[in-house]
Design a protein around this motif. Structure first.
Motif, short mmCIF file in Angstrom:
data_model
loop_
_atom_site.label_atom_id
_atom_site.label_comp_id
_atom_site.label_asym_id
_atom_site.label_seq_id
_atom_site.Cartn_x
_atom_site.Cartn_y
_atom_site.Cartn_z
N VAL A 138 -62.72 -0.41 3.00
CA VAL A 138 -61.93 -1.09 1.98
C VAL A 138 -60.70 -1.75 2.61
N ALA A 139 -60.22 -2.82 1.98
CA ALA A 139 -59.08 -3.57 2.52
C ALA A 139 -57.77 -2.81 2.37
N ASP A 140 -57.63 -2.07 1.28
CA ASP A 140 -56.37 -1.36 1.00
C ASP A 140 -56.68 0.12 0.78
N PRO A 141 -56.73 0.93 1.84
CA PRO A 141 -57.10 2.34 1.67
C PRO A 141 -56.09 3.16 0.88
N LEU A 142 -54.83 2.78 0.90
CA LEU A 142 -53.83 3.53 0.15
C LEU A 142 -54.05 3.35 -1.35
N ALA A 143 -54.34 2.11 -1.77
CA ALA A 143 -54.66 1.87 -3.18
C ALA A 143 -55.95 2.59 -3.55
N ALA A 144 -56.91 2.60 -2.65
CA ALA A 144 -58.16 3.32 -2.91
C ALA A 144 -57.90 4.81 -3.07
N LEU A 145 -57.00 5.35 -2.28
CA LEU A 145 -56.67 6.77 -2.39
C LEU A 145 -56.08 7.08 -3.77
N ASP A 146 -55.25 6.19 -4.29
CA ASP A 146 -54.71 6.38 -5.64
C ASP A 146 -55.84 6.43 -6.66
N GLN A 147 -56.83 5.58 -6.50
CA GLN A 147 -57.96 5.56 -7.42
C GLN A 147 -58.78 6.84 -7.32
N LEU A 148 -58.94 7.36 -6.12
CA LEU A 148 -59.67 8.62 -5.96
C LEU A 148 -58.91 9.76 -6.65
N ALA A 149 -57.60 9.77 -6.48
CA ALA A 149 -56.80 10.81 -7.13
C ALA A 149 -56.93 10.73 -8.64
N ASP A 150 -56.86 9.53 -9.19
CA ASP A 150 -56.97 9.34 -10.63
C ASP A 150 -58.33 9.78 -11.15
N ALA A 151 -59.38 9.62 -10.32
CA ALA A 151 -60.73 9.98 -10.75
C ALA A 151 -61.02 11.46 -10.64
N GLY A 152 -60.14 12.21 -9.99
CA GLY A 152 -60.36 13.65 -9.85
C GLY A 152 -61.14 14.05 -8.61
N VAL A 153 -61.14 13.18 -7.60
CA VAL A 153 -61.82 13.49 -6.34
C VAL A 153 -61.03 14.56 -5.60
N THR A 154 -61.74 15.51 -4.99
CA THR A 154 -61.10 16.62 -4.29
C THR A 154 -60.57 16.20 -2.94
N ARG A 155 -61.40 15.49 -2.16
CA ARG A 155 -60.99 15.10 -0.79
C ARG A 155 -61.66 13.80 -0.40
N VAL A 156 -61.14 13.21 0.68
CA VAL A 156 -61.71 11.99 1.22
C VAL A 156 -61.98 12.20 2.70
N LEU A 157 -63.14 11.78 3.15
CA LEU A 157 -63.52 11.81 4.56
C LEU A 157 -63.25 10.44 5.15
N THR A 158 -62.46 10.38 6.22
CA THR A 158 -62.09 9.08 6.77
C THR A 158 -61.79 9.17 8.26
N SER A 159 -62.11 8.10 8.95
CA SER A 159 -61.75 7.96 10.36
C SER A 159 -60.48 7.15 10.53
N GLY A 160 -59.84 6.83 9.42
CA GLY A 160 -58.69 5.94 9.49
C GLY A 160 -59.10 4.50 9.74
N GLY A 161 -60.36 4.18 9.38
CA GLY A 161 -60.85 2.81 9.51
C GLY A 161 -61.33 2.45 10.89
N ALA A 162 -61.27 3.38 11.84
CA ALA A 162 -61.70 3.12 13.21
C ALA A 162 -63.09 3.70 13.45
N PRO A 163 -63.79 3.23 14.48
CA PRO A 163 -65.09 3.85 14.78
C PRO A 163 -64.98 5.34 15.06
N ARG A 164 -63.89 5.75 15.72
CA ARG A 164 -63.63 7.16 16.01
C ARG A 164 -62.30 7.55 15.39
N ALA A 165 -62.24 8.72 14.80
CA ALA A 165 -61.02 9.14 14.11
C ALA A 165 -59.82 9.18 15.04
N ILE A 166 -60.04 9.53 16.31
CA ILE A 166 -58.91 9.61 17.23
C ILE A 166 -58.26 8.25 17.45
#
Length: 246
Positions: A138-166
């Motif tokens: 997604v283009a705006d992950p912070l806005a997406a995170l707000d939407q996940l919180a509003d929907a009642g999602v428990t957690r999000v799995l993410t690499s921070g948008g990179a191929p590898r999380a590191i």
């Protein structure tokens, strides 16, 4: 706070390895290396849940079983007939006794598909919902995170948008700060045991990895050729558990 360890697995042997290492959770999926993971069969889920019950019966802590719900490889924009399958699979996992489901869906323009997400969360009822790495596109992950919180999602799995999380630590840190505890942030994506200390220093709630090794197996022209498959590597899982414990 010690971050939780989640291992992506594809069979009961993977579950046993995760349990022996003291992992908090497993993400159960099929076709992990070839597709990035798909929904496991009802038979596979049943056998892993049976292994969970066995571990509990021995008096040891059994890792929670969270089921990936994904109908096909490729993008995360689902048509209605695909959405119907996703919702049915969420209900199947819930009714089978899974501890949670791992879901995701985006619009054609690459934003969180809020109507679909609402339906998936409702289908999950009282079990945990993780939003998978669709968020990394997604283009705006912070806005997406707000939407996940509003929907009642428990957690999000993410690499921070990179191929590898590191390599996505800056965005991961921003997500942790922006979430402020509303949604758990789980770092995952090409994670190696040696990456874990740097990831946990960001304040993530969990670290996710497959900890797998490749098995060469030529299935011939009807079995995918020499693509082989992957299995959970006990040495990698043990090293990841040690890294989590610090």
């Amino acid at each position: 706070m010690t971050a939780a360890l989640e291992i992506a697995i594809q069979d009961t042997e993977g579950y046993r390895i995760a349990a022996d290492a003291g992992a908090a959770r497993v993400e159960l999926c099929a076709g992990l290396a070839a597709t990035g993971g798909l929904t496991p069969s009802a038979g596979l889920l049943g056998t892993v849940l049976g292994a969970r019950a066995y571990v509990r019966g021995t008096g040891h802590t059994a890792p929670e079983v969270h089921v990936l719900i994904r109908t096909r490889p490729g993008d995360f924009h689902y048509r209605e007939h695909e959405a119907d399958v996703l919702i049915r699979d969420v209900r199947m996992a819930r009714d089978s006794g899974a501890d949670g489901v791992v879901v995701g869906g985006l619009t054609a323009s690459g934003e969180v598909d809020r109507p679909l997400l609402t339906r998936l969360v409702e289908a999950a009822e009282d079990i945990a919902v993780t939003f998978h790495r669709a968020i990394d596109t997604v283009a705006d992950p912070l806005a997406a995170l707000d939407q996940l919180a509003d929907a009642g999602v428990t957690r999000v799995l993410t690499s921070g948008g990179a191929p590898r999380a590191i390599d996505g630590v800056d965005r991961l840190a921003a997500l942790v700060a922006h979430s402020a505890g509303r949604v758990q942030v789980m770092a995952g994506g090409g994670v190696r045991p040696q990456d874990i200390p740097a990831l946990t220093e960001l304040g993530v709630d969990a670290v996710h990895l497959s900890a797998s090794r490749a098995v060469s197996a030529d299935g011939g022209p009807g079995g995918g050729g020499d693509a082989g498959y992957t299995v959970t590597d006990p040495e990698l899982v043990a090293a990841a558990a040690q890294a989590i414990r610090g």
